[in-house]
Design a protein around this motif. Sequence first.
Motif, PDB file in Angstrom:
ATOM      1  N   SER A 295       0.829  -1.212   0.000  1.00  0.00           N
ATOM      2  CA  SER A 295       0.000   0.000   0.000  1.00  0.00           C
ATOM      3  C   SER A 295       0.859   1.256   0.000  1.00  0.00           C
ATOM      4  O   SER A 295       0.518   2.250  -0.662  1.00  0.00           O
ATOM      5  CB  SER A 295      -0.919  -0.008   1.216  1.00  0.00           C
ATOM      6  N   LEU A 296       1.982   1.249   0.705  1.00  0.00           N
ATOM      7  CA  LEU A 296       2.875   2.399   0.701  1.00  0.00           C
ATOM      8  C   LEU A 296       3.473   2.636  -0.681  1.00  0.00           C
ATOM      9  O   LEU A 296       3.547   3.772  -1.156  1.00  0.00           O
ATOM     10  CB  LEU A 296       3.991   2.201   1.730  1.00  0.00           C
ATOM     11  N   GLY A 297       3.878   1.587  -1.350  1.00  0.00           N
ATOM     12  CA  GLY A 297       4.436   1.741  -2.697  1.00  0.00           C
ATOM     13  C   GLY A 297       3.409   2.237  -3.696  1.00  0.00           C
ATOM     14  O   GLY A 297       3.704   3.129  -4.512  1.00  0.00           O
ATOM     15  N   ILE A 298       2.209   1.700  -3.660  1.00  0.00           N
ATOM     16  CA  ILE A 298       1.174   2.139  -4.602  1.00  0.00           C
ATOM     17  C   ILE A 298       0.796   3.589  -4.339  1.00  0.00           C
ATOM     18  O   ILE A 298       0.579   4.381  -5.281  1.00  0.00           O
ATOM     19  CB  ILE A 298      -0.055   1.212  -4.491  1.00  0.00           C
ATOM     20  N   THR A 299       0.711   3.984  -3.075  1.00  0.00           N
ATOM     21  CA  THR A 299       0.355   5.369  -2.746  1.00  0.00           C
ATOM     22  C   THR A 299       1.373   6.351  -3.292  1.00  0.00           C
ATOM     23  O   THR A 299       1.024   7.389  -3.878  1.00  0.00           O
ATOM     24  CB  THR A 299       0.227   5.525  -1.224  1.00  0.00           C
ATOM     25  N   THR A 300       2.647   6.059  -3.122  1.00  0.00           N
ATOM     26  CA  THR A 300       3.687   6.971  -3.612  1.00  0.00           C
ATOM     27  C   THR A 300       3.693   7.027  -5.135  1.00  0.00           C
ATOM     28  O   THR A 300       3.900   8.096  -5.724  1.00  0.00           O
ATOM     29  CB  THR A 300       5.046   6.520  -3.096  1.00  0.00           C
ATOM     30  N   VAL A 301       3.467   5.911  -5.800  1.00  0.00           N
ATOM     31  CA  VAL A 301       3.430   5.906  -7.270  1.00  0.00           C
ATOM     32  C   VAL A 301       2.257   6.745  -7.787  1.00  0.00           C
ATOM     33  O   VAL A 301       2.412   7.564  -8.717  1.00  0.00           O
ATOM     34  CB  VAL A 301       3.350   4.465  -7.800  1.00  0.00           C
ATOM     35  N   LEU A 302       1.085   6.571  -7.202  1.00  0.00           N
ATOM     36  CA  LEU A 302      -0.082   7.347  -7.642  1.00  0.00           C
ATOM     37  C   LEU A 302       0.090   8.829  -7.350  1.00  0.00           C
ATOM     38  O   LEU A 302      -0.333   9.692  -8.137  1.00  0.00           O
ATOM     39  CB  LEU A 302      -1.343   6.803  -6.965  1.00  0.00           C
ATOM     40  N   THR A 303       0.695   9.171  -6.234  1.00  0.00           N
ATOM     41  CA  THR A 303       0.912  10.584  -5.914  1.00  0.00           C
ATOM     42  C   THR A 303       1.875  11.227  -6.911  1.00  0.00           C
ATOM     43  O   THR A 303       1.656  12.358  -7.358  1.00  0.00           O
ATOM     44  CB  THR A 303       1.459  10.717  -4.487  1.00  0.00           C
ATOM     45  N   MET A 304       2.930  10.527  -7.270  1.00  0.00           N
ATOM     46  CA  MET A 304       3.848  11.059  -8.271  1.00  0.00           C
ATOM     47  C   MET A 304       3.156  11.233  -9.622  1.00  0.00           C
ATOM     48  O   MET A 304       3.394  12.218 -10.334  1.00  0.00           O
ATOM     49  CB  MET A 304       5.052  10.130  -8.417  1.00  0.00           C
ATOM     50  N   SER A 305       2.288  10.305  -9.974  1.00  0.00           N
ATOM     51  CA  SER A 305       1.535  10.444 -11.228  1.00  0.00           C
ATOM     52  C   SER A 305       0.643  11.674 -11.198  1.00  0.00           C
ATOM     53  O   SER A 305       0.519  12.393 -12.195  1.00  0.00           O
ATOM     54  CB  SER A 305       0.703   9.186 -11.478  1.00  0.00           C
ATOM     55  N   THR A 306       0.025  11.948 -10.053  1.00  0.00           N
ATOM     56  CA  THR A 306      -0.823  13.138  -9.921  1.00  0.00           C
ATOM     57  C   THR A 306      -0.010  14.420 -10.047  1.00  0.00           C
ATOM     58  O   THR A 306      -0.440  15.384 -10.694  1.00  0.00           O
ATOM     59  CB  THR A 306      -1.555  13.103  -8.572  1.00  0.00           C
ATOM     60  N   ILE A 307       1.167  14.458  -9.446  1.00  0.00           N
ATOM     61  CA  ILE A 307       2.020  15.642  -9.541  1.00  0.00           C
ATOM     62  C   ILE A 307       2.435  15.892 -10.995  1.00  0.00           C
ATOM     63  O   ILE A 307       2.388  17.030 -11.485  1.00  0.00           O
ATOM     64  CB  ILE A 307       3.248  15.491  -8.632  1.00  0.00           C
ATOM     65  N   ILE A 308       2.818  14.856 -11.698  1.00  0.00           N
ATOM     66  CA  ILE A 308       3.229  15.004 -13.101  1.00  0.00           C
ATOM     67  C   ILE A 308       2.068  15.487 -13.956  1.00  0.00           C
ATOM     68  O   ILE A 308       2.221  16.375 -14.809  1.00  0.00           O
ATOM     69  CB  ILE A 308       3.785  13.665 -13.621  1.00  0.00           C
ATOM     70  N   VAL A 330      12.519  11.189 -13.053  1.00  0.00           N
ATOM     71  CA  VAL A 330      13.547  10.487 -12.286  1.00  0.00           C
ATOM     72  C   VAL A 330      13.025  10.151 -10.898  1.00  0.00           C
ATOM     73  O   VAL A 330      13.247   9.049 -10.373  1.00  0.00           O
ATOM     74  CB  VAL A 330      14.834  11.332 -12.216  1.00  0.00           C
ATOM     75  N   SER A 331      12.303  11.077 -10.284  1.00  0.00           N
ATOM     76  CA  SER A 331      11.687  10.794  -8.979  1.00  0.00           C
ATOM     77  C   SER A 331      10.670   9.667  -9.096  1.00  0.00           C
ATOM     78  O   SER A 331      10.579   8.804  -8.209  1.00  0.00           O
ATOM     79  CB  SER A 331      11.020  12.064  -8.434  1.00  0.00           C
ATOM     80  N   PHE A 332       9.914   9.666 -10.189  1.00  0.00           N
ATOM     81  CA  PHE A 332       8.950   8.584 -10.393  1.00  0.00           C
ATOM     82  C   PHE A 332       9.662   7.244 -10.539  1.00  0.00           C
ATOM     83  O   PHE A 332       9.177   6.215 -10.029  1.00  0.00           O
ATOM     84  CB  PHE A 332       8.113   8.883 -11.638  1.00  0.00           C
ATOM     85  N   VAL A 333      10.802   7.216 -11.231  1.00  0.00           N
ATOM     86  CA  VAL A 333      11.558   5.975 -11.384  1.00  0.00           C
ATOM     87  C   VAL A 333      12.055   5.480 -10.028  1.00  0.00           C
ATOM     88  O   VAL A 333      12.004   4.270  -9.738  1.00  0.00           O
ATOM     89  CB  VAL A 333      12.729   6.198 -12.364  1.00  0.00           C
ATOM     90  N   PHE A 334      12.526   6.398  -9.175  1.00  0.00           N
ATOM     91  CA  PHE A 334      12.977   5.988  -7.845  1.00  0.00           C
ATOM     92  C   PHE A 334      11.835   5.384  -7.042  1.00  0.00           C
ATOM     93  O   PHE A 334      12.009   4.371  -6.338  1.00  0.00           O
ATOM     94  CB  PHE A 334      13.572   7.178  -7.095  1.00  0.00           C
ATOM     95  N   VAL A 335      10.664   5.984  -7.114  1.00  0.00           N
ATOM     96  CA  VAL A 335       9.507   5.451  -6.391  1.00  0.00           C
ATOM     97  C   VAL A 335       9.121   4.090  -6.948  1.00  0.00           C
ATOM     98  O   VAL A 335       8.817   3.140  -6.202  1.00  0.00           O
ATOM     99  CB  VAL A 335       8.338   6.445  -6.483  1.00  0.00           C
ATOM    100  N   PHE A 336       9.151   3.970  -8.268  1.00  0.00           N
ATOM    101  CA  PHE A 336       8.769   2.697  -8.887  1.00  0.00           C
ATOM    102  C   PHE A 336       9.783   1.602  -8.569  1.00  0.00           C
ATOM    103  O   PHE A 336       9.417   0.432  -8.356  1.00  0.00           O
ATOM    104  CB  PHE A 336       8.648   2.897 -10.395  1.00  0.00           C
ATOM    105  N   LEU A 337      11.069   1.959  -8.511  1.00  0.00           N
ATOM    106  CA  LEU A 337      12.085   0.970  -8.173  1.00  0.00           C
ATOM    107  C   LEU A 337      11.943   0.475  -6.744  1.00  0.00           C
ATOM    108  O   LEU A 337      12.264  -0.690  -6.442  1.00  0.00           O
ATOM    109  CB  LEU A 337      13.481   1.564  -8.382  1.00  0.00           C
ATOM    110  N   SER A 338      11.480   1.349  -5.842  1.00  0.00           N
ATOM    111  CA  SER A 338      11.259   0.889  -4.467  1.00  0.00           C
ATOM    112  C   SER A 338      10.153  -0.157  -4.398  1.00  0.00           C
ATOM    113  O   SER A 338      10.210  -1.088  -3.584  1.00  0.00           O
ATOM    114  CB  SER A 338      10.909   2.082  -3.570  1.00  0.00           C
ATOM    115  N   VAL A 339       9.159  -0.015  -5.291  1.00  0.00           N
ATOM    116  CA  VAL A 339       8.107  -1.040  -5.360  1.00  0.00           C
ATOM    117  C   VAL A 339       8.674  -2.335  -5.936  1.00  0.00           C
ATOM    118  O   VAL A 339       8.383  -3.442  -5.439  1.00  0.00           O
ATOM    119  CB  VAL A 339       6.920  -0.536  -6.207  1.00  0.00           C
TER     120      VAL A 339
END
Length: 465
Positions: A295-308, A330-339
């Motif tokens: 849930s933490l990984g999905i939340t951060t990915v969706l938030t980055m998508s909203t910002i973009i 690049v920030s989105f890639v870092f978040v996605f890599l953590s997932v």
Amino acid sequence: MPYFSRLILFLFCLMVLVESRKPKKRRWTGQREMSKPSHLYKKNLDVTKIRKGKPQPLLRVDDHDFTMRPAFGGPAIPVGVDVQVESLDSISEVDMDFTMTLYLRHYWKDERLVFPSTSNKSMTFDGRLVKKIWVPDVFFVHSKRSFIHDTTTDNVMLRVFPDGQVLYSLRITVTAMCNMDFSHFPLDSQTCSLELESYAYTDEDLMLYWKNGDESLKTDEKISLSQFLIQKFHTTSRLAFYSSTGWYNRLYINFTLRRHIFFFLLQTYFPATLMVMLSWVSFWIDRRAVPARVSLGITTVLTMSTIITGVNASMPRVSYIKAVDIYLWVSFVFVFLSVLEYAAVNYLTTVQERKERKLQEKFPCMCGMLHSRTMMLGGSYNESEANSLAGYPRSHIQTEEERQDKIVVHLALSSESNSSRKKGLLKGQVGLRIFQNTHAIDKYSQLIFPASYIFFNLIYWSVLA
């Protein structure tokens, strides 16, 4: 008898004459009459009704043909221009234009407007005279919308001097195109231009120039914009060529704008950085807490998508990459890599547990092997040694087949242990230990991810700032 009748007639006429000379008695009205001055009974003359001769106009507009330019057939008429910028209303990145309110003034000389004057004073007129005389046909190149202010009347002023010098002033709001480059957005600077040019007269008929050079452009000190810092206003001029009509004088009002970065730091960069840091929290959460880490990984990915999406919604759809796109992606890639990191940890954990389960199902008595003493067996062995190595007491041995199976199992395990000791591949053992122990992957991620992101930020801000 006739004498007597004449006497009576004479007496009657005398009585009538006497009665007419007597003062008449006034009737009492109960009010005291006041005597009126005699001058009020005189009839006043209406001066407005006195007709005088028609005055001769100072400007003989009707005596000349003002459809032609001054000195028609001669050299080009010089028309000086100066501008005072009242306000810079807005800058639109989506439409790539700007809106400006300014005072536009023209200066030229027209011999047809010369008039006699002893005091050498000018005459000022409003917009009604403009329609009767010749004025320069200046327009704004690349303008989208423009209008002359008309509250409370048309903001047009015409001033004529005795020697024929003319000042023509307008208050105009114009929206013009500005070609912007967003490759460094929001760390960018934009240069926009407002271009003035005669519509009909080429440089052979009308010479358009800045009246006082760089001093021809003046700005209000209070001009400011919310997103930009106005760095510089300056003027230039050059010739513009049209293949079908010829060469024209063109004047430029240039101004440079530098974008304020603080707004985008608060609205874009800080939230993106916080989302990346939030994704690192999963490295410190137990690998068995699947709902928490997923849930933490999905939340951060969706938030980055909203910002973009929010940033791109307020920008034109350009075909090149902007500076803010580099940072956000690049920030989105870092978040996605953590997932993906947790997906790898979970997969390796599942594989390891499956292997252990199969071994336990195949060899239910492996618990004794871990604590059995190790012995090097050569080509021959006796029954007691094999049984003791396998972890079975001697009394439990029933058949020859059972003894052979247990001996083979222990021999296989002891041979693997001895071969690993003999080879001494420490590096290989460390690598296997990392993938076999999922906690080690999280520990390495706790160092690699923050260090890589900090290194990226150092390069990004040093190059683009």
